[in-house]
Enzyme design. Structure first.
Site, PDB file in Angstrom:
ATOM      1  CG  HIS A 129      -2.092   0.859   1.187  1.00 18.01           C
ATOM      2  ND1 HIS A 129      -2.427   1.604   0.072  1.00 18.01           N
ATOM      3  CD2 HIS A 129      -3.050   1.127   2.125  1.00 18.01           C
ATOM      4  CE1 HIS A 129      -3.542   2.289   0.333  1.00 18.01           C
ATOM      5  NE2 HIS A 129      -3.936   2.023   1.562  1.00 18.01           N
ATOM      6  CB  CYS A 260      -3.455   2.967   7.420  1.00 18.33           C
ATOM      7  SG  CYS A 260      -3.996   1.308   7.855  1.00 18.33           S
ATOM      8  NE  ARG A 288      -3.701   7.187   1.271  1.00 18.96           N
ATOM      9  CZ  ARG A 288      -4.549   6.148   1.096  1.00 18.96           C
ATOM     10  NH1 ARG A 288      -5.189   5.643   2.131  1.00 18.96           N
ATOM     11  NH2 ARG A 288      -4.696   5.594  -0.088  1.00 18.96           N
TER      12      ARG A 288
HETATM   13  N1   CP Z   1      -6.336   3.603   4.588  1.00 16.91           N
HETATM   14  C1   CP Z   1      -7.050   3.280   3.497  1.00 16.91           C
HETATM   15  O1   CP Z   1      -6.527   2.901   2.449  1.00 16.91           O
HETATM   16  O2   CP Z   1      -8.391   3.434   3.657  1.00 16.91           O
HETATM   17  P1   CP Z   1      -9.513   2.910   2.646  1.00 16.91           P
HETATM   18  O3   CP Z   1      -9.447   1.402   2.649  1.00 16.91           O
HETATM   19  O4   CP Z   1     -10.811   3.415   3.226  1.00 16.91           O
HETATM   20  O5   CP Z   1      -9.243   3.458   1.289  1.00 16.91           O
HETATM   21  N1  NVA Z   2      -4.259  -3.932   5.857  1.00 18.32           N
HETATM   22  C1  NVA Z   2      -5.545  -3.341   5.553  1.00 18.32           C
HETATM   23  C2  NVA Z   2      -5.376  -1.926   5.151  1.00 18.32           C
HETATM   24  C3  NVA Z   2      -6.645  -1.163   4.945  1.00 18.32           C
HETATM   25  C4  NVA Z   2      -6.405   0.229   4.442  1.00 18.32           C
HETATM   26  C5  NVA Z   2      -6.239  -4.150   4.463  1.00 18.32           C
HETATM   27  O1  NVA Z   2      -5.559  -4.581   3.520  1.00 18.32           O
HETATM   28  O2  NVA Z   2      -7.446  -4.352   4.561  1.00 18.32           O
END
Ligand code: CP
Ligand code: NVA
Length: 306
Positions: A129, A260, A288
């Site tokens: 990510h 996050c 973000r």
């Molecule tokens: N932190 C993040 O990526 O949030 P979302 O899954 O809501 O996009």
């Molecule tokens: N590790 C989490 C992050 C969400 C933003 C997922 O992949 O669901």
């Protein structure tokens, strides 16, 4: 560099310059002075998983630059099912100016990038990510100034968020310490890629060891999207890896908490700590938008990351 797929694809100088640029663009935007550099440009947003922050920040960001977004769920396009990923990439690459993709498989995003003539941005895969990591370190830079030598403790799962953040932190000279239950560490071949970096990477099964000397204490959900069937087992296994007042007492006095989001209060973080550190956590969420607007501008209007 046409795409933004992995932190590892970039030099430390490029990553820091992007963060500094995003901080500058944020100031211009908040003063109403950021130019709309993407008029009539369109961004295709492929989302196989749910999203609040990522979807809203890309949709809002491209509109703020003068362009528009097209939101495509798996039900709309059936990536790799209704038609092959490489065909979707070539069609969208001819109709749109860029592709943002959140997929289960990391390979799918990599394949979109290799077949699309237009920039592709990783909006989260099971593996990484990177946009989240960039907004996180941007928040740390805004909070502390120079981040070199600072320690970030990541308390929780050795997951996609941890992987991107670990890579970014150590590249930029921060120490990254992961505290997780046995069996949830980041894999050895990934860890071996971090050894040549200026920052130190470590993993422990003791949250107190990770938190000691930390300026940032970070967490993410114990149950990532796609792991719902393992939820009960994970919640039981990760007990003890919570950010709470006792753990924060082990960190530096001026330490901030980051998450996050979405947050599961009572699991990876207490409500008390969430609320006490809300200013940082929601600045991180806001970043973000600011980071990704800059990234979209650089990729769509300036020909890529140099
Ligand atoms: N932190 C993040 O990526 O949030 P979302 O899954 O809501 O996009
Ligand atoms: N590790 C989490 C992050 C969400 C933003 C997922 O992949 O669901």
């Amino acid at each position: 560099m046409k795409d933004f797929i992995e932190i590892a694809d970039f030099f430390d100088t490029q990553l820091l310059a992007l963060i500094q640029r995003a901080i500058g663009d944020k100031k211009l935007f908040l003063a109403g002075q950021l130019p709309a550099t993407c008029p009539r440009k369109t961004l295709a947003l492929i989302f196989e998983k749910p999203s609040l922050r990522t979807r809203v920040s890309f949709e809002t960001g491209i509109v703020q630059l003068g362009g528009a977004a097209v939101y495509l769920t798996d039900a709309d396009i059936g990536l790799g099912k209704r038609e092959p990923v490489k065909d979707v990439a070539r069609v969208l690459g001819r109709m749109c100016d860029g592709i943002v993709a959140r997929t289960f498989s990391h390979q799918a995003v990599a394949e979109l990038a290799s077949y699309s003539e237009r920039p592709v941005i990783n909006a989260l895969t099971d593996y990484s990510h990177p946009c989240q990591a960039m907004a996180d370190v941007m928040t740390a830079v805004e909070t502390f100034g120079d981040v070199r030598g600072l320690k970030l403790a990541f308390v929780g799962d050795g997951n996609n968020v941890a992987r991107s953040l670990a890579m970014l932190c150590v590249k930029l000279g921060m120490d990254f310490a992961l505290a997780c239950p046995k069996g949830y560490e980041l894999e050895a071949d990934f860890a071996s890629k971090l050894t040549d970096c200026p920052g130190r990477f470590s993993q422990t099964n003791d949250p107190a060891v990770a938190a000691a000397g930390a300026s940032v204490v970070y967490t993410d959900t114990w149950v990532s999207m796609g792991q719902e069937k393992e939820a009960a087992e994970r919640v039981a296994t990760f007990k003890g890896f919570q950010i709470n007042a006792d753990l924060m007492a082990k960190a530096n006095k001026n330490a901030v908490v980051m998450h996050c989001l979405p947050a599961y209060r009572g699991n990876e973080i207490t409500d008390e700590i969430m609320e006490r550190h809300a200013a940082t956590i929601f600045a991180e969420a806001e970043n973000r938008l600011h980071f990704q607007r800059t990234l979209v501008n650089v990729l769509l209007a300036e020909g890529g990351v140099r």
